[in-house]
Scaffold this motif. Structure first.
Motif, short mmCIF file in Angstrom:
data_model
loop_
_atom_site.label_atom_id
_atom_site.label_comp_id
_atom_site.label_asym_id
_atom_site.label_seq_id
_atom_site.Cartn_x
_atom_site.Cartn_y
_atom_site.Cartn_z
N TYR A 244 10.79 21.20 23.80
CA TYR A 244 11.32 19.90 24.19
C TYR A 244 11.94 19.97 25.58
N THR A 245 11.32 19.25 26.53
CA THR A 245 11.85 19.11 27.88
C THR A 245 12.20 17.63 28.08
N PRO A 246 13.47 17.28 28.13
CA PRO A 246 13.86 15.86 28.21
C PRO A 246 13.24 15.15 29.40
N ALA A 247 12.79 13.93 29.15
CA ALA A 247 12.15 13.15 30.21
C ALA A 247 13.16 12.72 31.27
N GLN A 248 14.39 12.47 30.86
CA GLN A 248 15.43 12.06 31.80
C GLN A 248 16.32 13.27 32.12
N GLY A 249 16.22 13.72 33.36
CA GLY A 249 17.15 14.74 33.81
C GLY A 249 16.78 16.17 33.47
N TRP A 250 15.60 16.37 32.83
CA TRP A 250 15.20 17.73 32.44
C TRP A 250 16.33 18.34 31.62
N PHE A 251 16.58 19.65 31.72
CA PHE A 251 17.65 20.26 30.91
C PHE A 251 19.04 19.97 31.47
N HIS A 252 19.09 19.36 32.64
CA HIS A 252 20.40 18.91 33.13
C HIS A 252 20.93 17.75 32.29
N HIS A 253 20.13 17.25 31.35
CA HIS A 253 20.60 16.14 30.51
C HIS A 253 21.85 16.52 29.71
N TRP A 254 22.07 17.84 29.50
CA TRP A 254 23.29 18.24 28.79
C TRP A 254 24.55 17.85 29.55
N SER B 92 6.98 19.21 26.25
CA SER B 92 6.86 17.84 25.78
C SER B 92 6.67 16.84 26.92
N HIS B 93 7.49 16.92 27.97
CA HIS B 93 7.48 15.92 29.03
C HIS B 93 7.43 16.59 30.40
N ASP B 94 6.77 15.89 31.32
CA ASP B 94 6.75 16.34 32.71
C ASP B 94 8.18 16.41 33.27
N VAL B 95 8.30 17.15 34.37
CA VAL B 95 9.54 17.16 35.14
C VAL B 95 9.45 16.06 36.20
#
Length: 419
Positions: free
Chosen positions: A11-21, A297-300
């Motif tokens: 899982y790679t978040p679509a918004q903010g990549w792993f900076h979403h944390w 999962s999602h593009d950067v």
């Protein structure tokens, strides 16, 4: 009959990549997870950022752990089980290390007693927080943490093979203490299989933890030598899985293809779906496959700077949730496997691997013979291209009837005779 393999996605978040944390948005996470679930997948591998979760050696942030639980529960609500990587560590060319391991506080990640104790407590804490969730699969110690231990890392944390093994055992034990009985394992990038002198070894990968994790990337020289549609390229993941089985003590140890993707330009975008289908089909033609987890999962987003070019477009979905052809290829492969599952029969012909993790006095070759361009790799590729289904057996087991019988091997072939 062994159960059908699992199919999931990193899982790679679509918004903010792993900076979403840093700016956690549960609604955005739910949108991403809805897209993943729409493919009929059954699990996700998720990545807390270590310095965000443990910014001080004695502080594991309760709010960050709570957000991880919210993500895990959102996944569970969508029928997705969750594996959690702990020590991030390294992701897509970026290192994420807490400040208490760097510069003025520079300490070895694998040997400093205080650092190691803090890592173990962090992993135990995450596992314990998740332990009561029925959809929690288990912990992965970290994402390719072995890359910190040796060249080509620009500032490695040196450790010997014995030290690397002891560190892995302690980290996996911490996960087990926090959540007993779950699928706890560790993951390495392919230097563990291919790089002479690397302190994390094939034996560590194939013997520590509840399963063997394989990370397969064909930009390592495979696609460059064999082309995007070459047998060695489409079969690279299966090759690593078979290589891992040679080193395992348990002939039926589960093997998890935990990372594999279609990196452009090594796999052109118009071939990504075909590469996905072929890679999965060949991976499923190995015994004891636990599952396949695609990267990613999602593009950067192109608004984020300084990623290597190939990292931006590895997703099954665009950042605005549109599925790509590879997404449908993975969904179709998963549906077909579940509907028609038959475990792969044993691979009865084994290629003999005469190599050791280190050079020795008797001049046996090192593990680099297993890398693209190495004699063993290319011999295996020739056999596969000719339609064979080769297994791998270590030289020291090649004349052991009990070992061969346990793996269903009836014939062995030397590298010299593989043509």
């Amino acid at each position: 009959m062994s159960p059908a393999p699992r199919f999931g996605v990193n899982y790679t978040p679509a918004q903010g990549w792993f900076h979403h944390w840093l700016d956690f948005d549960l609604d955005a996470v739910r949108t991403d997870l809805d897209a993943i679930a729409s493919l009929g997948l059954d699990h996700v591998r998720v990545f807390p950022l270590w310095p965000v979760f443990q910014p001080n050696r004695s502080l594991i942030r309760p709010r960050a752990v709570e957000q991880l639980l919210q993500l895990a529960d959102a996944a569970g609500e969508r029928g997705l089980e969750v594996n959690v990587d702990g020590l991030q560590g390294h992701l897509s060319s970026f290192d994420f290390l807490p400040s208490w391991t760097a510069t003025w506080h520079r300490r070895n990640l694998f040997t400093d007693p205080e650092v190691v104790a803090a890592q173990a407590e962090y992993l135990r804490t995450l596992a314990q927080a998740l332990a009561d969730r029925p959809h929690f699969l288990g912990m992965t110690v970290g994402n390719e943490v072995n890359q910190f231990s040796h060249a080509p890392h620009p500032d490695p944390d040196p450790v010997g093979q014995d030290g690397a093994g002891a560190w892995l055992e302690r980290m996996v034990a911490a996960c087990e203490e926090g959540a007993p009985g779950r699928l706890h394992l560790h993951a390495a990038y392919d230097a563990a299989w291919y790089q002479d002198g690397h302190p994390f070894t094939p034996a560590h990968a194939a013997r520590v933890g509840a399963a063997t994790a394989v990370h397969s990337w064909v930009f390592n020289g495979t696609a460059q030598r064999h082309g995007p549609g070459g047998a060695a390229t489409e079969g690279h993941a299966a090759y690593l899985m078979e290589l891992s089985k040679a080193w395992a003590r348990d002939p039926h140890r589960p093997v998890w293809l935990q990372e594999v993707g279609a990196p452009a330009p090594h796999v052109p975008p118009e071939r990504a779906a075909a590469f996905t289908a072929a890679t999965v089909a060949q991976a499923l033609d190995t015994e004891d496959v636990w599952g396949v987890t695609w990267w990613c999962s999602h593009d950067v987003s192109r608004s984020l700077a300084d990623f290597p070019e190939l990292e931006y477009d590895l997703g099954l979905f665009t950042v605005d949730q549109h599925p790509k052809p590879a997404a449908r290829a993975l969904a179709d492969a998963a549906a077909q496997a579940r509907a028609e599952w038959r475990p792969a029969p044993p691979r009865t012909t084994a290629l003999i691997l005469d190599a050791v993790p280190e050079a020795t006095a008797d001049a046996r070759p090192g593990r680099s013979v297993c890398a693209p361009g190495g004699a063993f790799f290319e011999a295996f590729a020739r056999l596969a291209a000719d339609g064979a289904r080769p297994a791998v057996v270590l030289r020291e087991h090649a004349d052991d009837p009990a070992h061969l019988a346990a793996r269903g091997i009836t014939e062995t072939v030397s590298v010299e005779h593989a043509s």
